[in-house]
Write a protein that holds these residues in place. Structure first.
Motif, PDB file in Angstrom:
ATOM      1  N   THR A 253       0.905  -1.220   0.077  1.00 18.60           N
ATOM      2  CA  THR A 253       0.122   0.078  -0.088  1.00 18.60           C
ATOM      3  C   THR A 253       0.644   1.385  -0.168  1.00 18.60           C
ATOM      4  N   GLN A 254       0.176   2.354  -0.654  1.00 21.53           N
ATOM      5  CA  GLN A 254       1.040   3.727  -0.757  1.00 21.53           C
ATOM      6  C   GLN A 254       0.638   4.506   0.398  1.00 21.53           C
ATOM      7  N   ASN A 255      -0.387   4.221   0.929  1.00 20.66           N
ATOM      8  CA  ASN A 255      -1.252   4.686   2.130  1.00 20.66           C
ATOM      9  C   ASN A 255      -0.263   5.055   3.412  1.00 20.66           C
ATOM     10  N   LYS A 256       0.233   5.900   3.734  1.00 22.03           N
ATOM     11  CA  LYS A 256       0.917   5.979   5.146  1.00 22.03           C
ATOM     12  C   LYS A 256       0.518   5.211   6.252  1.00 22.03           C
ATOM     13  N   ARG A 257      -0.932   5.846   6.593  1.00 28.83           N
ATOM     14  CA  ARG A 257      -1.471   5.425   7.528  1.00 28.83           C
ATOM     15  C   ARG A 257      -1.783   3.922   7.634  1.00 28.83           C
ATOM     16  N   TRP A 258      -2.462   3.396   6.360  1.00 31.81           N
ATOM     17  CA  TRP A 258      -2.646   1.762   6.398  1.00 31.81           C
ATOM     18  C   TRP A 258      -1.316   1.182   6.494  1.00 31.81           C
ATOM     19  N   LYS A 259      -0.251   1.550   5.932  1.00 31.33           N
ATOM     20  CA  LYS A 259       0.872   0.760   6.165  1.00 31.33           C
ATOM     21  C   LYS A 259       1.258   0.525   7.558  1.00 31.33           C
ATOM     22  N   LYS A 260       1.176   1.412   8.535  1.00 28.59           N
ATOM     23  CA  LYS A 260       1.217   1.425   9.819  1.00 28.59           C
ATOM     24  C   LYS A 260       0.248   0.280  10.267  1.00 28.59           C
ATOM     25  N   GLU A 261      -0.938   0.585   9.972  1.00 32.89           N
ATOM     26  CA  GLU A 261      -2.051  -0.296  10.600  1.00 32.89           C
ATOM     27  C   GLU A 261      -1.696  -1.867  10.207  1.00 32.89           C
ATOM     28  N   TYR A 262      -1.942  -1.952   8.918  1.00 35.33           N
ATOM     29  CA  TYR A 262      -1.219  -3.319   8.404  1.00 35.33           C
ATOM     30  C   TYR A 262      -0.211  -3.985   9.363  1.00 35.33           C
ATOM     31  N   ASN A 263       0.792  -3.432   9.553  1.00 35.97           N
ATOM     32  CA  ASN A 263       1.891  -3.737  10.250  1.00 35.97           C
ATOM     33  C   ASN A 263       1.451  -4.194  11.798  1.00 35.97           C
ATOM     34  N   GLN A 264       0.627  -3.406  12.401  1.00 33.39           N
ATOM     35  CA  GLN A 264       0.233  -3.680  13.611  1.00 33.39           C
ATOM     36  C   GLN A 264      -0.728  -4.881  13.664  1.00 33.39           C
ATOM     37  N   MET A 265      -1.522  -4.943  12.426  1.00 32.45           N
ATOM     38  CA  MET A 265      -2.364  -6.061  12.651  1.00 32.45           C
ATOM     39  C   MET A 265      -1.574  -7.435  12.632  1.00 32.45           C
ATOM     40  N   ALA A 266      -0.801  -7.410  11.552  1.00 34.25           N
ATOM     41  CA  ALA A 266       0.353  -8.693  11.459  1.00 34.25           C
ATOM     42  C   ALA A 266       0.745  -8.974  13.004  1.00 34.25           C
ATOM     43  N   LEU A 267       1.433  -8.011  13.683  1.00 35.11           N
ATOM     44  CA  LEU A 267       1.963  -8.271  14.861  1.00 35.11           C
ATOM     45  C   LEU A 267       0.935  -8.778  15.781  1.00 35.11           C
ATOM     46  N   LYS A 268      -0.294  -8.319  15.688  1.00 34.16           N
ATOM     47  CA  LYS A 268      -1.414  -8.647  16.543  1.00 34.16           C
ATOM     48  C   LYS A 268      -1.876 -10.552  16.216  1.00 34.16           C
ATOM     49  N   ILE A 269      -1.735 -10.505  15.004  1.00 31.35           N
ATOM     50  CA  ILE A 269      -1.991 -11.797  14.528  1.00 31.35           C
ATOM     51  C   ILE A 269      -1.027 -12.940  15.069  1.00 31.35           C
ATOM     52  N   LYS A 270       0.246 -12.463  14.976  1.00 28.55           N
ATOM     53  CA  LYS A 270       1.284 -13.276  15.588  1.00 28.55           C
ATOM     54  C   LYS A 270       1.200 -13.628  17.109  1.00 28.55           C
ATOM     55  N   GLU A 271       0.728 -12.516  17.689  1.00 30.30           N
ATOM     56  CA  GLU A 271       0.482 -12.601  19.274  1.00 30.30           C
ATOM     57  C   GLU A 271      -0.435 -13.719  19.316  1.00 30.30           C
ATOM     58  N   ILE A 272      -1.741 -13.502  18.544  1.00 26.23           N
ATOM     59  CA  ILE A 272      -2.714 -14.573  18.889  1.00 26.23           C
ATOM     60  C   ILE A 272      -2.103 -16.181  18.622  1.00 26.23           C
ATOM     61  N   THR A 273      -1.336 -16.165  17.401  1.00 25.21           N
ATOM     62  CA  THR A 273      -1.043 -17.440  17.029  1.00 25.21           C
ATOM     63  C   THR A 273      -0.014 -17.988  18.111  1.00 25.21           C
ATOM     64  N   ASP A 274       0.668 -17.199  18.684  1.00 20.54           N
ATOM     65  CA  ASP A 274       1.910 -17.493  19.695  1.00 20.54           C
ATOM     66  C   ASP A 274       0.747 -18.027  20.945  1.00 20.54           C
ATOM     67  N   LYS A 275      -0.303 -17.348  21.425  1.00 18.02           N
ATOM     68  CA  LYS A 275      -0.959 -17.720  22.367  1.00 18.02           C
ATOM     69  C   LYS A 275      -1.959 -18.894  22.313  1.00 18.02           C
ATOM     70  N   LEU A 276      -2.123 -19.197  21.355  1.00 20.44           N
ATOM     71  CA  LEU A 276      -3.282 -20.468  20.853  1.00 20.44           C
ATOM     72  C   LEU A 276      -2.432 -21.590  20.492  1.00 20.44           C
ATOM     73  N   GLU A 277      -0.961 -21.340  20.119  1.00 23.87           N
ATOM     74  CA  GLU A 277      -0.202 -22.551  19.714  1.00 23.87           C
ATOM     75  C   GLU A 277      -0.355 -23.704  20.620  1.00 23.87           C
ATOM     76  N   PRO A 278       0.091 -23.540  21.710  1.00 21.71           N
ATOM     77  CA  PRO A 278       0.027 -24.802  22.845  1.00 21.71           C
ATOM     78  C   PRO A 278      -1.204 -25.435  22.671  1.00 21.71           C
ATOM     79  N   HIS A 279      -2.452 -24.855  22.654  1.00 15.07           N
ATOM     80  CA  HIS A 279      -3.886 -25.562  22.693  1.00 15.07           C
ATOM     81  C   HIS A 279      -4.082 -26.240  21.156  1.00 15.07           C
ATOM     82  N   LEU A 280      -3.307 -25.654  20.210  1.00 13.92           N
ATOM     83  CA  LEU A 280      -3.578 -26.180  18.958  1.00 13.92           C
ATOM     84  C   LEU A 280      -2.571 -27.425  18.338  1.00 13.92           C
ATOM     85  N   LYS A 281      -1.407 -27.266  19.063  1.00 13.65           N
ATOM     86  CA  LYS A 281      -0.406 -28.271  18.709  1.00 13.65           C
ATOM     87  C   LYS A 281      -0.393 -29.355  19.688  1.00 13.65           C
ATOM     88  N   THR A 282      -0.839 -29.405  20.969  1.00 10.37           N
ATOM     89  CA  THR A 282      -0.868 -30.666  21.786  1.00 10.37           C
ATOM     90  C   THR A 282      -2.531 -31.015  21.851  1.00 10.37           C
TER      91      THR A 282
END
Lengths: 68, 286
Positions: free
Chosen positions: B257-286
């Motif tokens: 994206t060229q949009n400055k604001r959304w560049k940042k927003e998307y990055n934050q979303m990616a981080l948030k998703i990563k956080e959720i994945t880490d949280k759920l991992e023990p319950h999904l992998k075992t």
């Protein structure tokens, strides 16, 4: 694939993940895990809401991709 | 009265008596019996046999003896539960045989087993080297319990500092083609949920031998017809994959994206998703 369809696809995937976690949350025996999944759901819902705003913006910028 | 009628009456009477008294004595398996249990039970058996075969000529005397013997056992059992001293006296205490990897020969001799037997007992517990044992005791009934050295103990998730999900025992919901309602209630679902899940797997109820539901609510089915291949439940893996894909998507969007604001927003979303994945991992992998 245009940017708009890509974003919409991700939106769909997000909703799917949310639904799956919600089912697990209903079934899981441990209240602590339930709470953890609840938190994840809230976070996911926030992302979904934000993304739907973005989809509206894209559609306004590029009218030809409208149809969501 | 003729003699044979007397014998029949005694057999029937004592048999019924035994059938009533046995469940009261307890449900210890024979292998867990101590010598006290064994001998006291043996005396009961002999007394009954003697009464039936008229070796004890006065039946009343025999029954009195039997009754008081049982009473004595009852009292001892009661005292054993109340007092540690009585318990140790009748059932014996456990004897330490190996400590800090060294055999305590004196204790070993007092238990009456030889070195050969000790090694044989260890082998039966899959320990072939004395050096692997940290601590071993002989229980009151003669069994040997072993604590292996720390480095010889099986690896657990705790050793790996892994987070694991708590699980509940799986519930068997179908047996021999019949739906079991009680386990269904325990996990809080109903018949229509089960029918929907069975439909999803694409089989009929009367073809199912066993079906179990795990703590995440996933159904495992075993069919009578083993030639049919059933899909293994992969929802957990799919969810992990979806979450990872979403994270990757957001990173791509933020790059595109060229949009400055959304560049940042998307990055934050990616981080948030990563956080959720880490949280759920023990319950999904075992």
């Amino acid at each position: 694939m245009t940017v708009a369809t890509q974003v919409k696809q991700t939106y769909g995937n997000l909703k799917g993940a949310l639904a799956t976690i919600q089912t697990y949350q209903l079934h899981h025996p441990n209240p602590e895990t339930k709470r953890l999944m609840e938190e994840c759901n809230t976070d996911l819902q926030a992302i979904i809401d934000a993304l739907s705003i973005r989809i509206k913006e894209i559609e306004q910028e590029e009218q030809q991709f409208k149809g969501f | 009265m003729e003699e044979w009628i007397q014998v029949i009456l005694k057999v029937v009477g004592l048999f019924i008596f035994l059938a009533i008294i046995l469940p009261i004595i307890g449900r210890k398996p024979i292998s867990a019996m101590t010598s006290f249990d064994f001998i006291s039970g043996f005396v009961i058996a002999v007394l009954i046999a003697l009464i039936i075969t008229n070796v004890v000529e006065n039946v009343i005397l025999g029954i009195v003896a039997l009754g008081f013997w049982l009473l004595a056992i009852g009292i001892v059992r009661y005292l054993i539960q109340k007092s540690k001293w009585v318990h140790d006296h009748f059932y014996g205490t456990e004897i330490v045989i190996i400590k800090e990897g060294k055999v305590l020969e004196e204790n070993l001799h007092s238990t009456g087993i030889t070195g050969e037997e000790l090694l044989s007992q260890l082998r039966r517990k899959s320990i072939f080297q004395l050096a692997d044992v940290e601590f071993a005791v002989m229980e009151a009934n003669g069994d040997i319990s072993i604590l292996p050295k720390r480095e010889m103990q099986p690896l657990t998730p705790k050793d790996m500092r892994m987070q694991v999900s708590t699980i509940r025992e799986p519930q068997t919901v179908v047996l021999d083609g019949n739906i079991l309602d009680e386990p269904l209630n325990t996990i809080g679902v109903n018949r229509s949920w089960l029918k929907a899940e069975i439909d999803k797997a694409g089989v009929t109820l009367d073809n199912i031998f066993i079906a179990q539901v795990d703590s995440m609510g996933e159904l495992y089915i075993d069919l009578f017809n083993d030639s049919i291949q059933l899909p293994v439940p992969t929802t957990k893996e799919l969810l992990m994959a979806t979450l990872n894909k979403i994270e990757a998507d957001f990173i791509t969007f933020s790059l595109q994206t060229q949009n400055k604001r959304w560049k940042k927003e998307y990055n934050q979303m990616a981080l948030k998703i990563k956080e959720i994945t880490d949280k759920l991992e023990p319950h999904l992998k075992t």
